[in-house]
Design an enzyme around this catalytic site. Structure first.
Site, short mmCIF file in Angstrom:
data_model
loop_
_atom_site.label_atom_id
_atom_site.label_comp_id
_atom_site.label_asym_id
_atom_site.label_seq_id
_atom_site.Cartn_x
_atom_site.Cartn_y
_atom_site.Cartn_z
CG ASN A 95 -2.08 -0.82 1.18
OD1 ASN A 95 -2.41 -1.33 0.13
ND2 ASN A 95 -2.76 -0.97 2.30
CE LYS A 121 12.17 -12.74 -11.64
NZ LYS A 121 13.25 -12.16 -12.44
CG ASP A 178 -9.58 -4.98 10.61
OD1 ASP A 178 -8.85 -4.39 11.44
OD2 ASP A 178 -10.43 -4.40 9.91
CG PHE A 198 -4.97 7.08 11.59
CD1 PHE A 198 -4.68 6.97 12.93
CD2 PHE A 198 -4.63 8.26 10.94
CE1 PHE A 198 -4.08 8.01 13.63
CE2 PHE A 198 -4.04 9.30 11.61
CZ PHE A 198 -3.75 9.19 12.95
CE LYS A 206 -12.53 2.52 6.82
NZ LYS A 206 -11.50 2.91 5.88
N1 CTP Z 1 -6.46 -1.83 9.77
C1 CTP Z 1 -5.87 -2.90 10.39
N2 CTP Z 1 -5.79 -4.11 9.75
C2 CTP Z 1 -6.29 -4.24 8.49
C3 CTP Z 1 -6.88 -3.14 7.84
C4 CTP Z 1 -6.94 -1.94 8.51
O1 CTP Z 1 -5.40 -2.77 11.54
N3 CTP Z 1 -6.20 -5.42 7.89
C5 CTP Z 1 -6.56 -0.56 10.52
C6 CTP Z 1 -5.73 0.57 9.96
O2 CTP Z 1 -4.46 0.62 10.58
C7 CTP Z 1 -6.58 1.79 10.30
C8 CTP Z 1 -8.00 1.24 10.21
O3 CTP Z 1 -7.89 -0.15 10.39
O4 CTP Z 1 -6.38 2.20 11.63
C9 CTP Z 1 -8.72 1.56 8.95
O5 CTP Z 1 -7.97 1.19 7.83
P1 CTP Z 1 -8.51 1.41 6.35
O6 CTP Z 1 -7.56 0.79 5.40
O7 CTP Z 1 -8.90 2.83 6.16
O8 CTP Z 1 -9.85 0.60 6.43
P2 CTP Z 1 -10.28 -0.82 6.02
O9 CTP Z 1 -10.61 -1.57 7.28
O10 CTP Z 1 -9.29 -1.46 5.13
O11 CTP Z 1 -11.64 -0.51 5.26
P3 CTP Z 1 -11.93 -0.11 3.72
O12 CTP Z 1 -10.95 -0.88 2.92
O13 CTP Z 1 -13.33 -0.52 3.55
O14 CTP Z 1 -11.77 1.37 3.64
#
Ligand code: CTP
Length: 406
Positions: free
Chosen positions: A213, A292, A310, A331, A345
């Site tokens: 990302n 590879k 998550d 965040f 969220k």
């Molecule tokens: N986060 C996490 N683990 C994941 C995805 C997200 O801990 N697998 C945490 C991020 O560090 C952030 C929050 O969740 O604090 C929101 O991350 P974000 O990428 O904005 O949200 P998603 O849960 O991925 O939702 P979406 O893809 O629907 O926006």
């Protein structure tokens, strides 16, 4: 930034080759907005001139208790009264011994003895040969100085001017500056433990490739620094980023989301606050090739994905988080509809506080703006350097924590 705006620092130099670094430190104080009064011992003047230090601080340097420039002829009293801190850098082994004994036969030690001890902190940046540093007399003196209320900023390790290698070098000016800025910040998180995730994760497809990302890690690193400045013990779980570790922060480097989850779950077991800033990859390649993947003429490979854990939601569902012993902050990086997405969220992840931002306005930048969303409503933190926002966020977190149990 103006990290020392409005602060007045008395910078004392004692005899040691590290005096050359004190010039840079003085400049650093001035750049951060402080006013600086330099006081030098005779031994320091063997290593660097008063002219250099006057030019950098913009003020005449003091070196003698008999200096008649002060109207009452008492520089040892006058110089410390307006100080927010006295910093001795470099602080020689001899000067420590002088402080231990409360010596008062030259201006700098006399001034330290005559300072209002409750209101003017004394910070020491030792600098000496490794054998001097290791000597029991030095350790005895440091223990006594700490007991008398001085703060010892530690030393660096490595090549020494004498040609030997070991502990005892003065810390670099940038390190000292970071520590002194931290020392002067308010301490609303004293006694707390904070865990921060930061940066992206990298999900390997084969040993050469993978998906990741956008994330420089700057915001998370700034939060780790701000939490440490606020007095917390901080663990930073970092994905692959090129950021220097904030001073005094324990860093655990990871690559993938699953590694980040393991490291985080271990670290939050003792924590009071968890701040998830990491841009965790939501998916990883379902299969990881040991070697590879080659172009074999059959066209590009088809990649199937598996969902990553998550991390924030997992931690937020733990018993400690549910009983509010662990305060979780998320965040949200959105590209549109920040308010609605951030509110949804926060509810979905089951966390008390979420900081939303618009991805395009923050990626790789040194500043950002945040929208804080909690049970009560929303609060905008206007565009500012990430460290400044991090300090505000840390203060907001501290305000929401239950008082520490006696
Ligand atoms: N986060 C996490 N683990 C994941 C995805 C997200 O801990 N697998 C945490 C991020 O560090 C952030 C929050 O969740 O604090 C929101 O991350 P974000 O990428 O904005 O949200 P998603 O849960 O991925 O939702 P979406 O893809 O629907 O926006």
């Amino acid at each position: 930034m103006d990290d020392l705006a409005g602060k007045h620092i008395v910078l004392g130099l004692t005899g040691g080759i590290a005096c050359y670094k004190a010039a840079e430190l003085c400049r650093g104080f001035v750049k951060e907005g402080a006013t600086v009064q330099v006081v030098m011992t005779d031994a320091a003047a063997q290593f660097i001139t008063q002219v250099t230090m006057q030019a950098l601080s913009g003020r005449p340097v003091f070196g003698s208790q008999w200096d008649a420039r002060e109207a009452n002829n008492m520089p040892h009293i006058n110089l410390s009264r307006e100080a927010d801190a006295i910093v001795i850098a470099p602080c020689s082994a001899d000067f420590m011994a002088r402080l231990v004994h409360g010596r008062a036969d030259e201006l700098l030690s006399l001034m330290c003895l005559a300072r209002p001890i409750e209101r003017v902190p004394l910070l020491l940046a030792p600098a000496m040969n490794r054998e001097m540093w290791a000597h029991p007399a030095t350790h005895r003196n440091m223990a006594q100085l700490a007991q008398d209320g001085a703060t010892i900023l530690g030393v660096g390790s490595g090549f020494q001017a004498c040609g030997e290698t070991g502990d005892g070098r003065m810390l670099e000016p940038a390190e000292l500056l970071e520590d002194i800025v931290a020392f002067l910040q308010p301490k609303p998180l004293r006694g707390r433990r904070v865990v921060v995730t930061a940066g992206p994760t990298f999900e390997a497809m084969d040993p050469i490739r993978g998906i990741t990302n956008h994330s420089s890690g700057k915001m998370g690193f700034a939060i780790a620094r701000a939490a440490r400045e606020a007095g917390a013990e901080v663990t930073l779980v970092a994905g692959p980023v090129h950021q220097p570790t904030p001073r005094g922060v324990r860093r655990i480097d990871v690559q993938s989301a699953r590694q980040m989850l393991d490291a985080t779950v271990g670290a939050v077991a003792q924590a009071d606050v968890f701040v998830a800033t990491a841009a965790v990859a939501d998916w990883r390649p379902a299969m990881q090739s040991e070697h590879k993947i080659k172009k074999d003429g059959s066209g590009p490979p088809t990649v199937a994905f598996a969902e990553n854990p998550d991390i924030l939601a997992t931690v937020a569902q733990s018993d400690r988080a549910r009983s509010r012993e662990l305060f979780c902050v998320g965040f949200a990086a959105e590209t549109r509809d920040l308010l609605a997405n951030a509110q949804a969220k926060r509810a979905r992840k089951g966390i008390p506080l979420l900081a939303g931002n618009i991805g395009q306005l923050t990626f790789g930048q040194d500043d950002n703006q945040l929208l804080l969303v909690d049970e009560q409503g929303t609060q905008e933190l206007p565009r500012a350097p990430k460290l400044q926002l991090a300090r505000t966020l840390v203060a907001e977190i501290a305000r929401r924590l239950a008082p520490v149990r006696p």
